[in-house]
Design a protein around this motif. Structure first.
Motif, PDB file in Angstrom:
ATOM      1  N   PRO A 116      19.472  -9.450   1.949  1.00  0.00           N
ATOM      2  CA  PRO A 116      18.595  -9.994   0.911  1.00  0.00           C
ATOM      3  C   PRO A 116      19.314 -10.083  -0.432  1.00  0.00           C
ATOM      4  CG  PRO A 116      17.486  -8.273   2.168  1.00  0.00           C
ATOM      5  CD  PRO A 116      18.930  -8.226   2.562  1.00  0.00           C
ATOM      6  N   LEU A 117      18.930 -11.069  -1.215  1.00  0.00           N
ATOM      7  CA  LEU A 117      19.476 -11.225  -2.563  1.00  0.00           C
ATOM      8  C   LEU A 117      18.759 -10.250  -3.493  1.00  0.00           C
ATOM      9  CD1 LEU A 117      21.211 -12.895  -4.602  1.00  0.00           C
ATOM     10  CD2 LEU A 117      19.160 -14.291  -4.949  1.00  0.00           C
ATOM     11  N   PRO A 118      19.470  -9.308  -4.136  1.00  0.00           N
ATOM     12  CA  PRO A 118      18.800  -8.323  -4.999  1.00  0.00           C
ATOM     13  C   PRO A 118      18.160  -8.986  -6.222  1.00  0.00           C
ATOM     14  CG  PRO A 118      21.057  -7.659  -4.494  1.00  0.00           C
ATOM     15  CD  PRO A 118      20.921  -9.079  -4.077  1.00  0.00           C
ATOM     16  N   VAL A 119      16.911  -8.631  -6.507  1.00  0.00           N
ATOM     17  CA  VAL A 119      16.241  -9.147  -7.700  1.00  0.00           C
ATOM     18  C   VAL A 119      15.670  -8.028  -8.571  1.00  0.00           C
ATOM     19  CG1 VAL A 119      15.690 -11.364  -6.666  1.00  0.00           C
ATOM     20  CG2 VAL A 119      14.057  -9.492  -6.459  1.00  0.00           C
ATOM     21  N   LEU A 120      15.533  -6.818  -8.029  1.00  0.00           N
ATOM     22  CA  LEU A 120      14.971  -5.712  -8.804  1.00  0.00           C
ATOM     23  C   LEU A 120      15.511  -4.395  -8.279  1.00  0.00           C
ATOM     24  CD1 LEU A 120      12.827  -4.613 -10.899  1.00  0.00           C
ATOM     25  CD2 LEU A 120      11.296  -4.370  -8.937  1.00  0.00           C
ATOM     26  N   ALA A 121      15.859  -3.503  -9.212  1.00  0.00           N
ATOM     27  CA  ALA A 121      16.226  -2.128  -8.875  1.00  0.00           C
ATOM     28  C   ALA A 121      15.774  -1.253 -10.028  1.00  0.00           C
ATOM     29  CB  ALA A 121      17.730  -2.001  -8.663  1.00  0.00           C
ATOM     30  N   THR A 134      15.159 -10.911  -1.933  1.00  0.00           N
ATOM     31  CA  THR A 134      14.530 -12.087  -1.331  1.00  0.00           C
ATOM     32  C   THR A 134      15.550 -12.826  -0.474  1.00  0.00           C
ATOM     33  OG1 THR A 134      15.093 -13.511  -3.206  1.00  0.00           O
ATOM     34  CG2 THR A 134      12.972 -12.361  -3.297  1.00  0.00           C
ATOM     35  N   LEU A 135      15.037 -13.649   0.440  1.00  0.00           N
ATOM     36  CA  LEU A 135      15.913 -14.531   1.208  1.00  0.00           C
ATOM     37  C   LEU A 135      15.102 -15.690   1.771  1.00  0.00           C
ATOM     38  CD1 LEU A 135      15.368 -13.915   4.487  1.00  0.00           C
ATOM     39  CD2 LEU A 135      16.657 -11.880   3.927  1.00  0.00           C
ATOM     40  N   ARG A 136      15.814 -16.720   2.201  1.00  0.00           N
ATOM     41  CA  ARG A 136      15.187 -17.872   2.858  1.00  0.00           C
ATOM     42  C   ARG A 136      15.447 -17.757   4.354  1.00  0.00           C
ATOM     43  NH1 ARG A 136      17.129 -23.331   0.984  1.00  0.00           N
ATOM     44  NH2 ARG A 136      19.116 -22.259   0.735  1.00  0.00           N
ATOM     45  N   ALA A 137      14.403 -17.502   5.100  1.00  0.00           N
ATOM     46  CA  ALA A 137      14.552 -17.426   6.555  1.00  0.00           C
ATOM     47  C   ALA A 137      14.625 -18.813   7.171  1.00  0.00           C
ATOM     48  CB  ALA A 137      13.387 -16.646   7.154  1.00  0.00           C
ATOM     49  N   SER A 138      14.030 -19.815   6.491  1.00  0.00           N
ATOM     50  CA  SER A 138      14.021 -21.195   6.997  1.00  0.00           C
ATOM     51  C   SER A 138      14.628 -22.105   5.938  1.00  0.00           C
ATOM     52  CB  SER A 138      12.591 -21.649   7.311  1.00  0.00           C
ATOM     53  OG  SER A 138      11.972 -20.760   8.212  1.00  0.00           O
ATOM     54  N   PRO A 139      15.910 -22.407   6.015  1.00  0.00           N
ATOM     55  CA  PRO A 139      16.554 -23.261   5.001  1.00  0.00           C
ATOM     56  C   PRO A 139      15.870 -24.602   4.824  1.00  0.00           C
ATOM     57  CG  PRO A 139      18.184 -22.232   6.431  1.00  0.00           C
ATOM     58  CD  PRO A 139      16.860 -21.939   7.042  1.00  0.00           C
ATOM     59  N   ALA A 140      15.225 -25.105   5.886  1.00  0.00           N
ATOM     60  CA  ALA A 140      14.570 -26.404   5.775  1.00  0.00           C
ATOM     61  C   ALA A 140      13.312 -26.351   4.931  1.00  0.00           C
ATOM     62  CB  ALA A 140      14.233 -26.931   7.173  1.00  0.00           C
ATOM     63  N   ALA A 141      12.858 -25.157   4.616  1.00  0.00           N
ATOM     64  CA  ALA A 141      11.612 -25.020   3.866  1.00  0.00           C
ATOM     65  C   ALA A 141      11.788 -25.315   2.381  1.00  0.00           C
ATOM     66  CB  ALA A 141      11.046 -23.618   4.046  1.00  0.00           C
ATOM     67  N   GLY A 142      13.012 -25.474   1.898  1.00  0.00           N
ATOM     68  CA  GLY A 142      13.226 -25.755   0.489  1.00  0.00           C
ATOM     69  C   GLY A 142      13.979 -24.636  -0.195  1.00  0.00           C
ATOM     70  N   PRO A 143      14.117 -24.705  -1.534  1.00  0.00           N
ATOM     71  CA  PRO A 143      14.946 -23.725  -2.254  1.00  0.00           C
ATOM     72  C   PRO A 143      14.265 -22.379  -2.470  1.00  0.00           C
ATOM     73  CG  PRO A 143      13.990 -25.275  -3.799  1.00  0.00           C
ATOM     74  CD  PRO A 143      13.583 -25.752  -2.431  1.00  0.00           C
ATOM     75  N   ASP A 144      12.949 -22.300  -2.305  1.00  0.00           N
ATOM     76  CA  ASP A 144      12.248 -21.056  -2.613  1.00  0.00           C
ATOM     77  C   ASP A 144      12.419 -20.028  -1.501  1.00  0.00           C
ATOM     78  OD1 ASP A 144      11.307 -22.206  -4.926  1.00  0.00           O
ATOM     79  OD2 ASP A 144       9.461 -22.936  -3.974  1.00  0.00           O
TER      80      ASP A 144
END
Length: 708
Positions: A116-121, A134-144
């Motif tokens: 996952p990309l760290p966003v809070l610690a 956070t991460l994108r499990a479905s790249p086709a779903a867009g940038p979010d």
């Protein structure tokens, strides 16, 4: 990774006592680096206190990574240390610890094959931290990102991993947790000798690692669908409907040991839940953090579980350090006397028996004193602090029965003082061939006066002799230690040949700490009014005041180093002692300057003060620089918050006389201030200081009268 044996971790023996705050590698007696040699036979007490504590050490130069950016969760004897990314990568100090041993060094989470990309610690308490990625499990779903991974880590050895599906459709997520450990001792890790990871075996719902003398395991709930010992992997296949979450909980355990029960989490916690409120909104989180850190650093004497004391600090000093434990217990007396009583009982059991010249001494290690002086002996400081803490604990409300039980040990400390001084005037440290240190004379003078007060109140002999010696010491100190150069200042020490060691250091603040007597009076100090004023002015100059607090060595002195723990770094304890001493002596301008600088530094440290930080001069837009080897949390730094607030409100109790005197800072530098949840005379106590500097008691024990 493949199956097969791996190198075992070399076992590093623990020292009998942890080094003192700021201890570094120390040269042997007579080392040429010192301006005069140490005694031929070092006065290095070797006896250890009853509690078995984890090894406490400083990192070797060039060894493990620094800790200033680490998130350190503490609930002793448990620790959890990690970087801001949240992953435990098996590097540096990463890991879960118990009793000074690393049970798990690697815990890396991957979802759908990616980290996952760290966003809070951030810390969520003294014993816990929260990480969000956070991460994108479905790249086709867009940038979010469509998956949120939250990890909550606790010092007791648990980690909760929560995965949330933020997508509009169901997700099937393969989750892997890679685990590993070396089962190394903290001392070995700090010395760079931790060794390689151990081979794992599948055990219960997780993995297990073992050496010849220890074993640890990690279990998972729910159990993994697959466990690969050769790769140190646990795997799950999670089905997440839209908007739903799944939780995996990991538990790290030392085999053969029960669940970790931190002393600070017990119902019998000795520290009252103090609260602050007022115009300055920084005080409430600062006090909350300090009380939480103090509770996290509590340890029990295994042989006497009712007796608790404070470890010096994490991660390096998670065991008993006598002088620091006594100093911290003294500063926390406004939170109750139970911690003081426990600390005194623990250390009374370590007191050296007689006969002999060391009879009555409380053992303690050497402490580095910088380039101008040889290492000091914390045994001397601890022995002099013992009767002071008992005398002041009695003023705050320690019951008579407990005072009587501890009085013989205090008498032995005072007898050691008078026997060691003998027919002389000064107390050398280390004795007998060490220098005559400025701060040692301050400690000895305070011990004599408060000890005499205690003996007299308890109908014990010796008070007159102690007061007479203290008077002799005052007269000698005012002439022998005062240097007239640069407008007048105290010498740091007198060398064995009698010559002064003239550098100006923060150790001079101990001259302002005289101690509490009856009716809210403070004991007389070694300096007269004129010399006290000179010292106050010196402490307020830019050479000593870095803008964030008091430097341990002035910028004009040879060997000044803003990162030197005794040669220029800001040490929180000395800054707080300076503030309290200057307030008591009536020098509010200098006190307020140091106080405001320290409060602003605390903001940069997330309201969790380290034991020290760099003494770089403050400038517009700057921030205090962390010290790479500082303990954070540290017992004395956390306890200093209690001392500062007590000094601002001016609480001076005399529980035996059923009175409390209030002498607040008249200028009310932080505006209105209210403290509640304190303890005076064994009962809740609350006080409020107005913006006009007027104090009012809002809650107190029945029959407690306001003194004058």
């Amino acid at each position: 990774m493949t199956d097969g044996p791996r190198p075992r971790t070399p076992k590093t023996p623990s020292p009998p006592l942890p080094p003192s705050v700021g201890a570094r590698s120390q040269p042997p007696a007579g080392h040429d680096g010192h301006p005069f040699p140490l005694p031929a036979r070092p006065n290095r007490p070797a006896a250890a206190p009853p509690p078995r504590t984890p090894p406490a050490t400083r990192p070797a130069p060039g060894g493990v990574p620094t800790t200033h950016s680490a998130l350190i969760c503490v609930a002793l004897p448990g620790l959890a240390i990690s970087g801001e990314r949240g992953q435990l990568a098996g590097l540096g100090l990463d890991g879960f610890y118990r009793g000074g041993r690393r049970l798990l060094s690697r815990c890396q989470v991957r979802v759908a094959g990616r980290e996952p990309l760290p966003v809070l610690a951030r810390m969520t308490g003294a014993d816990s931290a929260r990480f969000v990625g956070t991460l994108r499990a479905s790249p086709a779903a867009g940038p979010d990102p469509d998956v949120v991974v939250e990890r909550t880590r606790h010092a007791d050895g648990t980690e909760r991993i929560t995965l949330r599906n933020a997508a509009m459709r169901a997700l099937r997520l393969p989750v892997e947790v890679a685990l590993g450990t070396d089962l190394a001792e903290l001392g070995a890790i700090a010395a760079g000798a931790a060794g390689s990871e151990l081979p794992a075996s599948v055990h219960d719902a997780g993995l297990r690692w073992a050496t010849t003398d220890a074993a640890a395991c990690v279990t998972a709930d729910p159990p993994p669908s697959d466990a690969l010992a050769s790769a140190g992997l646990l795997r799950w296949e999670l089905e997440l409907p839209p908007g739903e979450a799944a939780v995996v909980e990991l538990r790290v355990r030392l085999e053969g040991a029960g669940p970790l029960r931190a002393a600070g989490h017990a119902v019998t916690n000795p520290l009252a839940p103090a609260r602050a409120e007022g115009d300055d909104t920084r005080l409430a989180p600062l006090l909350d953090s300090a009380v939480a850190d103090l509770r996290a650093l509590l340890l029990r004497d295994p042989a006497h579980p009712a007796d608790t004391y404070l470890a010096a600090g994490a991660p390096w000093r998670c065991g008993m350090a006598p002088a620091e434990a006594l100093a911290a217990a003294r500063m926390t007396l406004p939170l109750g006397t139970r911690l003081a009583a426990g600390t005194l009982r623990v250390l009374a059991r370590t007191q050296l028996p007689g006969p002999g010249t060391r009879a009555g001494l409380i053992p303690g290690p050497r402490r580095d004193a910088g380039p101008h002086l040889p290492p000091s002996c914390t045994a001397t400081e601890a022995t002099l602090l013992f009767p002071v803490l008992l005398a002041e604990a009695r003023r705050w409300g320690l019951p008579d029965q407990e005072t009587e039980e501890l009085l013989p040990a205090a008498e032995r400390c005072l007898t050691w003082l008078r026997t060691t001084v003998g027919d002389g005037t000064y107390l050398s440290d280390p004795h007998p061939a060490g220098p005559v240190r400025c701060e040692t004379q301050a400690h000895a003078h305070r011990a004599a006066l408060l000890g005499a007060d205690l003996l007299e109140a308890c109908d014990r002999p010796g008070a007159t002799e102690l007061r007479r010696w203290a008077e002799t010491l005052r007269a000698a100190f005012r002439s022998g230690f005062w240097l007239e150069d640069r407008g007048g200042r105290p010498a740091a020490a007198l060398a064995p040949d009698g010559r002064p060691v003239p550098h100006l250091s923060a150790s001079a603040v101990h001259l302002l700490d005289t101690g509490l007597l009856g009716a809210g009076r403070l004991a007389p100090g070694l300096l007269d009014k004129v010399r006290t004023e000179h010292l106050a002015r010196l402490l307020g100059t830019p050479a000593m005041d870095a803008g964030w607090g008091l430097r341990s060595l002035g910028t004009k002195e040879a060997g000044h180093n803003p990162f030197g723990h005794r040669t220029g770094a800001v040490r929180v304890q000395e800054t707080a002692l300076a503030v309290a001493g200057l307030v008591a002596a009536g020098y509010e301008k200098e006190a307020v300057g140091l106080l405001k600088g320290l409060l602003e530094a605390a903001e940069h440290f997330g309201h969790r003060l380290p034991e020290m930080f760099a003494g770089e001069q403050r400038s517009a837009g700057s921030a205090p620089l962390p010290h790479p080897a500082a303990c954070r949390p540290a017992a004395t730094a956390a306890a200093c918050v209690i001392l500062l607030l007590t000094a601002l409100t001016g609480i001076r109790p005399d529980a035996p006389a059923r009175t409390v005197t209030l002498r607040p800072v008249r200028s009310a530098p932080l505006g209105e201030l209210g403290l509640s949840g304190l303890r005076v005379a064994g009962a809740p106590f609350a006080v409020r200081v107005s913006r006009l500097g007027l104090a009012m008691v809002e809650e107190a024990a029945d029959g407690l009268q306001l003194g004058t």
